[in-house]
Design a protein around this motif. Structure first.
Motif, PDB file in Angstrom:
ATOM      1  N   TYR A   1      -2.686   2.575  24.967  1.00 54.59           N
ATOM      2  CA  TYR A   1      -3.932   1.830  24.714  1.00 54.59           C
ATOM      3  C   TYR A   1      -3.898   0.475  25.410  1.00 54.59           C
ATOM      4  CZ  TYR A   1      -6.533   4.700  21.390  1.00 54.59           C
ATOM      5  OH  TYR A   1      -7.291   5.681  20.811  1.00 54.59           O
ATOM      6  N   ILE A   2      -2.752  -0.215  25.292  1.00 56.02           N
ATOM      7  CA  ILE A   2      -2.656  -1.557  25.879  1.00 56.02           C
ATOM      8  C   ILE A   2      -2.774  -1.451  27.401  1.00 56.02           C
ATOM      9  CG2 ILE A   2      -1.026  -3.458  26.294  1.00 56.02           C
ATOM     10  CD1 ILE A   2      -0.150  -3.120  23.322  1.00 56.02           C
ATOM     11  N   GLY A   3      -2.133  -0.421  27.987  1.00 54.47           N
ATOM     12  CA  GLY A   3      -2.223  -0.234  29.439  1.00 54.47           C
ATOM     13  C   GLY A   3      -3.658   0.015  29.881  1.00 54.47           C
ATOM     14  N   ALA A   4      -4.370   0.856  29.133  1.00 52.38           N
ATOM     15  CA  ALA A   4      -5.762   1.164  29.500  1.00 52.38           C
ATOM     16  C   ALA A   4      -6.631  -0.072  29.361  1.00 52.38           C
ATOM     17  CB  ALA A   4      -6.289   2.294  28.606  1.00 52.38           C
ATOM     18  N   ALA A   5      -6.436  -0.813  28.256  1.00 53.21           N
ATOM     19  CA  ALA A   5      -7.274  -1.998  28.026  1.00 53.21           C
ATOM     20  C   ALA A   5      -6.980  -3.082  29.065  1.00 53.21           C
ATOM     21  CB  ALA A   5      -7.033  -2.528  26.611  1.00 53.21           C
ATOM     22  N   ARG A   6      -5.698  -3.168  29.484  1.00 55.29           N
ATOM     23  CA  ARG A   6      -5.350  -4.167  30.521  1.00 55.29           C
ATOM     24  C   ARG A   6      -6.105  -3.856  31.810  1.00 55.29           C
ATOM     25  NH1 ARG A   6       0.134  -4.871  29.913  1.00 55.29           N
ATOM     26  NH2 ARG A   6      -0.037  -6.988  29.069  1.00 55.29           N
ATOM     27  N   GLN A   7      -6.140  -2.570  32.172  1.00 57.55           N
ATOM     28  CA  GLN A   7      -6.879  -2.177  33.379  1.00 57.55           C
ATOM     29  C   GLN A   7      -8.365  -2.489  33.244  1.00 57.55           C
ATOM     30  OE1 GLN A   7      -6.277   1.745  35.030  1.00 57.55           O
ATOM     31  NE2 GLN A   7      -4.141   1.763  34.351  1.00 57.55           N
ATOM     32  N   LEU A   8      -8.852  -2.493  32.017  1.00 57.06           N
ATOM     33  CA  LEU A   8     -10.272  -2.770  31.788  1.00 57.06           C
ATOM     34  C   LEU A   8     -10.555  -4.272  31.694  1.00 57.06           C
ATOM     35  CD1 LEU A   8     -10.934   0.082  29.209  1.00 57.06           C
ATOM     36  CD2 LEU A   8     -11.841  -0.058  31.533  1.00 57.06           C
TER      37      LEU A   8
ATOM     38  N   ILE B   1      -1.853  -4.236  17.418  1.00 54.05           N
ATOM     39  CA  ILE B   1      -1.793  -4.358  15.947  1.00 54.05           C
ATOM     40  C   ILE B   1      -2.533  -3.193  15.294  1.00 54.05           C
ATOM     41  CG2 ILE B   1      -2.599  -5.747  13.993  1.00 54.05           C
ATOM     42  CD1 ILE B   1      -2.098  -8.238  15.811  1.00 54.05           C
ATOM     43  N   ASP B   2      -3.707  -2.874  15.846  1.00 50.66           N
ATOM     44  CA  ASP B   2      -4.476  -1.748  15.268  1.00 50.66           C
ATOM     45  C   ASP B   2      -3.658  -0.457  15.310  1.00 50.66           C
ATOM     46  OD1 ASP B   2      -6.626  -3.334  14.651  1.00 50.66           O
ATOM     47  OD2 ASP B   2      -7.835  -2.749  16.378  1.00 50.66           O
ATOM     48  N   VAL B   3      -2.946  -0.235  16.426  1.00 52.05           N
ATOM     49  CA  VAL B   3      -2.165   1.011  16.527  1.00 52.05           C
ATOM     50  C   VAL B   3      -0.989   0.986  15.543  1.00 52.05           C
ATOM     51  CG1 VAL B   3      -0.807   2.507  18.027  1.00 52.05           C
ATOM     52  CG2 VAL B   3      -2.864   1.410  18.920  1.00 52.05           C
ATOM     53  N   THR B   4      -0.348  -0.189  15.391  1.00 47.97           N
ATOM     54  CA  THR B   4       0.756  -0.242  14.406  1.00 47.97           C
ATOM     55  C   THR B   4       0.220   0.097  13.022  1.00 47.97           C
ATOM     56  OG1 THR B   4       0.531  -2.624  13.925  1.00 47.97           O
ATOM     57  CG2 THR B   4       2.042  -2.003  15.713  1.00 47.97           C
ATOM     58  N   ARG B   5      -1.013  -0.323  12.732  1.00 51.52           N
ATOM     59  CA  ARG B   5      -1.578  -0.035  11.398  1.00 51.52           C
ATOM     60  C   ARG B   5      -1.910   1.444  11.253  1.00 51.52           C
ATOM     61  NH1 ARG B   5      -5.059  -5.583  10.820  1.00 51.52           N
ATOM     62  NH2 ARG B   5      -3.304  -6.839  10.070  1.00 51.52           N
TER      63      ARG B   5
ATOM     64  N   GLY C   1       4.318   0.160  17.251  1.00 55.80           N
ATOM     65  CA  GLY C   1       3.184   0.846  17.875  1.00 55.80           C
ATOM     66  C   GLY C   1       3.570   2.073  18.690  1.00 55.80           C
ATOM     67  N   GLY C   2       4.746   2.029  19.311  1.00 58.81           N
ATOM     68  CA  GLY C   2       5.211   3.196  20.053  1.00 58.81           C
ATOM     69  C   GLY C   2       4.408   3.485  21.309  1.00 58.81           C
ATOM     70  N   GLY C   3       4.563   4.724  21.772  1.00 54.96           N
ATOM     71  CA  GLY C   3       3.949   5.135  23.037  1.00 54.96           C
ATOM     72  C   GLY C   3       2.431   5.050  23.004  1.00 54.96           C
ATOM     73  N   VAL C   4       1.854   5.334  21.842  1.00 54.14           N
ATOM     74  CA  VAL C   4       0.389   5.301  21.745  1.00 54.14           C
ATOM     75  C   VAL C   4      -0.114   3.868  21.976  1.00 54.14           C
ATOM     76  CG1 VAL C   4      -1.578   5.726  20.228  1.00 54.14           C
ATOM     77  CG2 VAL C   4       0.352   7.298  20.218  1.00 54.14           C
ATOM     78  N   ALA C   5       0.573   2.899  21.375  1.00 52.65           N
ATOM     79  CA  ALA C   5       0.170   1.494  21.579  1.00 52.65           C
ATOM     80  C   ALA C   5       0.276   1.131  23.053  1.00 52.65           C
ATOM     81  CB  ALA C   5       1.056   0.572  20.730  1.00 52.65           C
ATOM     82  N   ARG C   6       1.373   1.554  23.682  1.00 52.38           N
ATOM     83  CA  ARG C   6       1.551   1.217  25.109  1.00 52.38           C
ATOM     84  C   ARG C   6       0.420   1.813  25.949  1.00 52.38           C
ATOM     85  NH1 ARG C   6       6.937   1.014  23.992  1.00 52.38           N
ATOM     86  NH2 ARG C   6       7.203   3.249  24.174  1.00 52.38           N
TER      87      ARG C   6
ATOM     88  N   GLU D   1      -4.834 -11.173  26.855  1.00 51.20           N
ATOM     89  CA  GLU D   1      -3.581 -10.878  26.141  1.00 51.20           C
ATOM     90  C   GLU D   1      -3.788 -10.803  24.622  1.00 51.20           C
ATOM     91  OE1 GLU D   1      -0.537 -10.005  27.456  1.00 51.20           O
ATOM     92  OE2 GLU D   1      -1.663  -9.944  29.322  1.00 51.20           O
ATOM     93  N   VAL D   2      -4.665 -11.664  24.106  1.00 54.42           N
ATOM     94  CA  VAL D   2      -4.900 -11.620  22.655  1.00 54.42           C
ATOM     95  C   VAL D   2      -5.593 -10.313  22.284  1.00 54.42           C
ATOM     96  CG1 VAL D   2      -6.103 -12.716  20.720  1.00 54.42           C
ATOM     97  CG2 VAL D   2      -4.931 -14.131  22.408  1.00 54.42           C
ATOM     98  N   GLN D   3      -6.546  -9.914  23.115  1.00 52.86           N
ATOM     99  CA  GLN D   3      -7.217  -8.625  22.844  1.00 52.86           C
ATOM    100  C   GLN D   3      -6.221  -7.470  22.918  1.00 52.86           C
ATOM    101  OE1 GLN D   3     -10.237  -9.130  25.912  1.00 52.86           O
ATOM    102  NE2 GLN D   3     -11.844  -9.289  24.350  1.00 52.86           N
ATOM    103  N   LEU D   4      -5.285  -7.555  23.862  1.00 52.68           N
ATOM    104  CA  LEU D   4      -4.269  -6.499  23.966  1.00 52.68           C
ATOM    105  C   LEU D   4      -3.398  -6.467  22.707  1.00 52.68           C
ATOM    106  CD1 LEU D   4      -3.151  -6.924  27.698  1.00 52.68           C
ATOM    107  CD2 LEU D   4      -4.798  -5.302  26.765  1.00 52.68           C
ATOM    108  N   ASP D   5      -3.021  -7.672  22.248  1.00 54.73           N
ATOM    109  CA  ASP D   5      -2.229  -7.733  21.010  1.00 54.73           C
ATOM    110  C   ASP D   5      -3.009  -7.144  19.836  1.00 54.73           C
ATOM    111  OD1 ASP D   5       0.007  -8.849  22.167  1.00 54.73           O
ATOM    112  OD2 ASP D   5      -0.474 -10.913  21.600  1.00 54.73           O
ATOM    113  N   GLN D   6      -4.314  -7.450  19.794  1.00 53.64           N
ATOM    114  CA  GLN D   6      -5.128  -6.914  18.681  1.00 53.64           C
ATOM    115  C   GLN D   6      -5.159  -5.389  18.717  1.00 53.64           C
ATOM    116  OE1 GLN D   6      -8.583  -9.259  19.662  1.00 53.64           O
ATOM    117  NE2 GLN D   6      -8.349 -10.548  17.834  1.00 53.64           N
ATOM    118  N   ILE D   7      -5.227  -4.841  19.922  1.00 58.28           N
ATOM    119  CA  ILE D   7      -5.188  -3.374  20.043  1.00 58.28           C
ATOM    120  C   ILE D   7      -3.827  -2.858  19.566  1.00 58.28           C
ATOM    121  CG2 ILE D   7      -5.079  -1.487  21.741  1.00 58.28           C
ATOM    122  CD1 ILE D   7      -7.333  -2.959  23.258  1.00 58.28           C
TER     123      ILE D   7
END
Ligand code: UTP
Length: 238
Positions: free
Chosen positions: A51-58, A70-74, A44-49, A62-68
């Motif tokens: 997105y995950i950081g923003a979603a965590r603040q929201l 996964i979407d970025v890796t795709r 996922g790289g920096g972009v995944a991090r 953890e499962v939702q963060l993983d799903q995000i």
């Protein structure tokens, strides 16, 4: 020779840089041109991090963060597909069956994550086991497996070679220590042990290093050689 290449997000997409993706795609195409059947798993790289950081603040769980993630890796998988010419399955595989089918057809298969609770390190190891790969290569931002985190300890020593069981033994304590990040995660190490998978862990920041490792066995990282296995001579068996 069947090869699974794990391109860590920090290697392929620390930030969005089309030239970097193109250089990795060129290496994959050269390996295919040399007769390798290839599956590529991208992180996922920096972009995944981000997105995950923003979603965590929201308040995402953890499962939702993983799903995000996964979407970025795709999305990164699609980026690599875009950079590869003919001969790549245009749709990133969602599971090992799809990847295996594409590779059997003679296509290069690219995939990202598959399910929450793991990283693409584990996906790459599972795909390697699924297609009975001759070689699994982790192109990471570390130049091999050390006995301690080299960012934390000046005395850390790099292993030139390990057995899969030794790899698990080295990774277990790293996985316990918060903040220490192992170049290959524990789930992946256990899958490598189970499959007895010949594996190379190397610094993937220079894509040409990946080519040298696969075709000639030349690299400065760590070889994981199954118990009872011969010296790594896979590059001679193309
Ligand atoms: P990565 O494989 O890039 O994770 O997947 P990473 O190792 O943490 O990242 P780098 O390589 O050090 O930058 C990104 C995220 O996607 C989710 C996880 O949350 C992971 O951290 N993921 C990925 C899954 O949940 N399942 C998967 O199968 C793959």
């Amino acid at each position: 020779m069947r090869v699974v290449l794990s391109l860590g997000g920090s290697v392929l997409a620390p930030e969005l840089d089309p030239d970097r993706v193109a250089r990795h795609a060129a290496v994959i195409e050269r390996l295919a041109g040399e007769g390798c059947s290839l599956g590529a798993v991208v992180g996922g790289g920096g972009v995944a991090r981000e997105y995950i950081g923003a979603a965590r603040q929201l308040g995402a769980n953890e499962v939702q963060l993983d799903q995000i993630g996964i979407d970025v890796t795709r999305i990164n998988a699609r980026l690599l597909v875009a950079a590869l010419g003919a001969g790549v399955d245009p749709t990133p595989a969602h599971d090992y069956d799809e990847a295996g089918d594409a590779i059997r057809r003679g296509d290069i298969s690219v995939m990202g994550g598959v399910m929450p609770g793991q990283t693409t390190d584990a996906v790459a190891a599972a795909l390697a086991e699924y297609i009975d790969a001759d070689l699994l290569v982790y192109a990471t931002n570390a130049d091999g497996i050390y006995d301690a985190d080299p960012n934390e300890s000046d005395d850390a020593v790099k292993f030139d070679e390990l057995t899969p069981t030794e790899l698990v033994e080295v990774i277990v304590p790293m996985s316990r220590d918060a903040g220490t990040s192992a170049p290959v995660d524990l789930v992946a190490a256990k899958l490598i042990e189970r499959a007895g998978m010949r594996t190379v862990v190397l610094d993937g920041s220079d894509p040409d290093a990946i080519e040298g490792a696969v075709l000639r066995g030349e690299h400065t990282g760590t070889d994981v050689v199954p118990e009872g296995g011969d010296r790594p001579t896979y590059w001679a068996q193309r």
